[in-house]
Design a protein around this motif. Structure first.
Motif, PDB file in Angstrom:
ATOM      1  N   CYS A 121       0.839  -1.194   0.000  1.00 47.26           N
ATOM      2  CA  CYS A 121       0.000   0.000   0.000  1.00 47.26           C
ATOM      3  C   CYS A 121       0.871   1.240   0.000  1.00 47.26           C
ATOM      4  O   CYS A 121       1.642   1.447   0.939  1.00 47.26           O
ATOM      5  N   THR A 179      -0.146   4.601   0.489  1.00 49.95           N
ATOM      6  CA  THR A 179      -1.379   5.300   0.830  1.00 49.95           C
ATOM      7  C   THR A 179      -1.070   6.528   1.665  1.00 49.95           C
ATOM      8  O   THR A 179       0.076   6.964   1.725  1.00 49.95           O
ATOM      9  N   ASN A 180      -2.084   7.115   2.274  1.00 43.02           N
ATOM     10  CA  ASN A 180      -1.883   8.416   2.910  1.00 43.02           C
ATOM     11  C   ASN A 180      -1.679   8.298   4.415  1.00 43.02           C
ATOM     12  O   ASN A 180      -1.993   7.288   5.031  1.00 43.02           O
ATOM     13  N   THR A 182      -6.104   1.232   7.264  1.00 43.85           N
ATOM     14  CA  THR A 182      -6.061   0.379   6.079  1.00 43.85           C
ATOM     15  C   THR A 182      -5.372  -0.949   6.405  1.00 43.85           C
ATOM     16  O   THR A 182      -5.847  -2.024   6.012  1.00 43.85           O
ATOM     17  N   ASN A 205      -2.769   5.172  -3.558  1.00 42.20           N
ATOM     18  CA  ASN A 205      -3.815   6.070  -3.054  1.00 42.20           C
ATOM     19  C   ASN A 205      -3.231   7.477  -2.954  1.00 42.20           C
ATOM     20  O   ASN A 205      -2.169   7.669  -2.365  1.00 42.20           O
ATOM     21  N   GLY A 254      -4.127  10.201  -1.375  1.00 45.14           N
ATOM     22  CA  GLY A 254      -4.645  11.039  -0.288  1.00 45.14           C
ATOM     23  C   GLY A 254      -3.706  12.138   0.192  1.00 45.14           C
ATOM     24  O   GLY A 254      -4.101  13.296   0.305  1.00 45.14           O
ATOM     25  N   ASP A 306      -6.511   4.755  -6.371  1.00 44.11           N
ATOM     26  CA  ASP A 306      -7.555   5.470  -5.627  1.00 44.11           C
ATOM     27  C   ASP A 306      -7.234   6.959  -5.740  1.00 44.11           C
ATOM     28  O   ASP A 306      -6.369   7.479  -5.026  1.00 44.11           O
ATOM     29  N   VAL A 363      -7.841   9.975  -4.727  1.00 45.47           N
ATOM     30  CA  VAL A 363      -8.471  10.813  -3.688  1.00 45.47           C
ATOM     31  C   VAL A 363      -8.366  12.302  -4.025  1.00 45.47           C
ATOM     32  O   VAL A 363      -7.266  12.814  -4.255  1.00 45.47           O
ATOM     33  N   GLY A 395     -11.491   7.051   5.898  1.00 41.69           N
ATOM     34  CA  GLY A 395     -10.829   5.917   5.281  1.00 41.69           C
ATOM     35  C   GLY A 395     -11.733   4.781   4.860  1.00 41.69           C
ATOM     36  O   GLY A 395     -11.235   3.702   4.535  1.00 41.69           O
ATOM     37  N   CYS A 439     -10.843   4.540   1.239  1.00 43.11           N
ATOM     38  CA  CYS A 439      -9.427   4.140   1.136  1.00 43.11           C
ATOM     39  C   CYS A 439      -9.258   2.652   1.459  1.00 43.11           C
ATOM     40  O   CYS A 439      -8.493   1.946   0.796  1.00 43.11           O
TER      41      CYS A 439
END
Lengths: 269, 269, 269
Positions: free
Chosen positions: A28, A30-31, A38, A71, A73, A100, A102, A199, A202
């Motif tokens: 991942c 991600t943010n 997550t 992601n 984010g 994703d 965002v 989330g 997410c």
């Protein structure tokens, strides 16, 4: 070329069984807001998260990982570079990946970044709310992470976007829409409290990367992920007093949900 | 040179009492996934966390802090530089420090980083799963943050690693092993749900830094941290429906556990 | 120039009603420890968080956002640059902004950063513990994120700081003090468990940014935020076994609290 089979509740139950058997390793990027949440969602459901998001290692790890989430984010120069390198590693190893996007549409830099990533490597699945999906197709933008456009309106854009990128596109909302440009799956489970906990979307993207690792048909993977988040959300809401206890109960229900329950309780059309 | 005394349950209870009295200030350079969770674990148990992880301040703060955690979960150039500077500050002030080599062995950059940090300053405690500990000794690697090697197999490697660095080495697993190269402590509390919540191991590393701040014998510090996480995990699991409610209950139990309970309930050998 | 009206419990209830109606979009440049928790607090209460904290987008987004939080918990070069750019965007769009000077006084770089940001753009509200507020006025520093100075002692410093910057200054503690240099509001709700969960103060700063978006009088905004966090904390503590269940219950109570309850239960003087 044959028409792909329609998606059935049994397909979703079998996908969950495959995820539990395979315990796929999901990288991942991600943010900072939802990284812990997550990871907890993936662990609860039976997958193995790994948040490897620096430029030195992201590409190397994408070749080991079985699914990849990107992601947007809270992107920074460092992690944006890592995203691009992760796609290169994933492409080489044929690791499926989920975008994703965002807040794409509301902000310029990440909108360019999303287009650049899609150009570098075809996403297996693109997951967003209506505003984000419409923004990727050239429509109007949202307001931060919230959607101002209806999922139904976005369903048309989703089909066009799926065609353009040869990707599966999933639009979240009270009814979720999942399409590959020809098939359109609608799932109507879930609870408004999913939007009162940060989330939800997410985590759904991360689940799609986990299911894409174990299910070859990406429409089934995206649909199974949606059902696996939203069917337990129904149960969690029923035993919660507010968004705090709901998010805790949701993790419990994600661990408890069985393939047969999922197939029985999903509202699919 | 006398042989150090074996570790007793009473030592662990006394260590917890010392932690509650001292409320040590623990600087954490940790990852974006578990930073909040780690702070909550430290606060619940009675320590004072401070996540100062930028290069401008990490060295300055390591001289104020009473314990230091360096966790390699999501390193970036910026925070990796901060880690090195924190070690310099810690060495100058004789602040004990704990290395948590997350995913070392599976990824090249952080493996070099872990070796570099160990060369710069002797870690008071090195804590990892079996794969991570074996990787530091030159053995096989893991799969992201998961361990593919048994803790028993790693116990031999741990003793060699402890000898090489003159550090205490702790290997997590169903049974936890803690050694300084001569003594070997085994603790068998805990629950499988600790592996279904992200940051169980990361929180354990942070607790070791907190205990090392108040207990001079690092084998006792690492053992007390292990017991302080895993004995409450037993109670938390008994009143939980799944991993979500388990992690909430664990924070409650960490605040409630008393030194005498800890000494009575720890399964030590 | 007329004397501003004193703050009443009814003002705070009306502010909460305005927040629920307006659902303000709050941009948070905050730290990696509490980003998720802060978003969940804002969502629970009815605001819309967006953590846009990179230099490419922070200024652009501050002109869209209705309130802005700048929290110095874990600054990096990248996010510190974004803070400065966000202030420029906020000033242009007259977006109110809140400074949370976490650990200022204890660490040099962030102390300079806090002074620089205050010089670039007048903060609508400055929120900190006693040590942080005294440090901004040139007094003694704290120990990481903990306060070593009493809120009462800081109340004098707060009035001086409010005068200097023409800002509202809020000092957290067992009794919270909020002043614009002439009025002084005291609120005595809350529970010690708020200090056993990471991000109590950070979430309060975010709530102040949300209320400043919908209430023109910043003393009322800061007071309403304080009451909106601490009155639900009273209820949450009453149904919790420890800090874990307390933080979950707090999110529930934040979603449930009604304006009339808030006005009735706040202990205001």
């Amino acid at each position: 070329m044959t028409t792909p089979a329609p998606v059935t509740p049994q397909d979703l139950g079998e996908a969950l069984a495959a995820l539990r058997d395979g315990a796929p390793l999901v990288q991942c990027l991600t943010n900072i807001v939802v990284a812990g949440w997550t990871a907890n969602v993936l662990l609860a459901v039976g997958a193995a998260p790994a948040m490897v998001d620096n430029p030195h290692e992201a590409g190397e790890f994408a070749a080991i990982a079985e699914g990849l989430l990107v992601n947007l984010g809270t992107p920074y120069d460092d992690t944006a570079a890592a995203m691009s390198l992760a796609l290169t590693g994933a492409a080489r190893a044929r690791t499926p990946w989920v975008l994703d996007p965002v807040a794409v549409g509301a902000l310029e830099w990440r909108t360019s970044l999303a287009h650049q990533l899609c150009d570098e490597s075809r996403p297996t699945i693109i997951r967003g709310n209506a505003s984000e999906i419409l923004a990727l197709t050239g429509g109007s933008g949202g307001r931060g992470v919230e959607s101002l456009d209806s999922p139904e309106a976005a369903a048309q854009g989703a089909m066009a976007l799926a065609d353009r990128h040869q990707s599966v596109v999933a639009v979240s909302g009270p009814t979720d829409h999942i399409t590959d440009g020809s098939r359109m799956v609608r799932i109507s489970n879930g609870h408004p409290w999913l939007t009162r906990v940060t989330g939800g979307g997410c985590a759904l993207g991360a689940l799609m990367a986990a299911f894409a690792a174990v299910v070859p048909d990406a429409v089934v993977a995206a649909s199974a992920a949606t059902a696996t988040l939203t069917v337990p959300a129904d149960s969690a809401a029923a035993r919660s007093a507010g968004p705090g206890s709901f998010s805790v109960a949701l993790l419990d229900e994600l661990a408890l949900i069985q393939p047969a329950d999922l197939a029985e309780r999903v509202r699919l059309s």
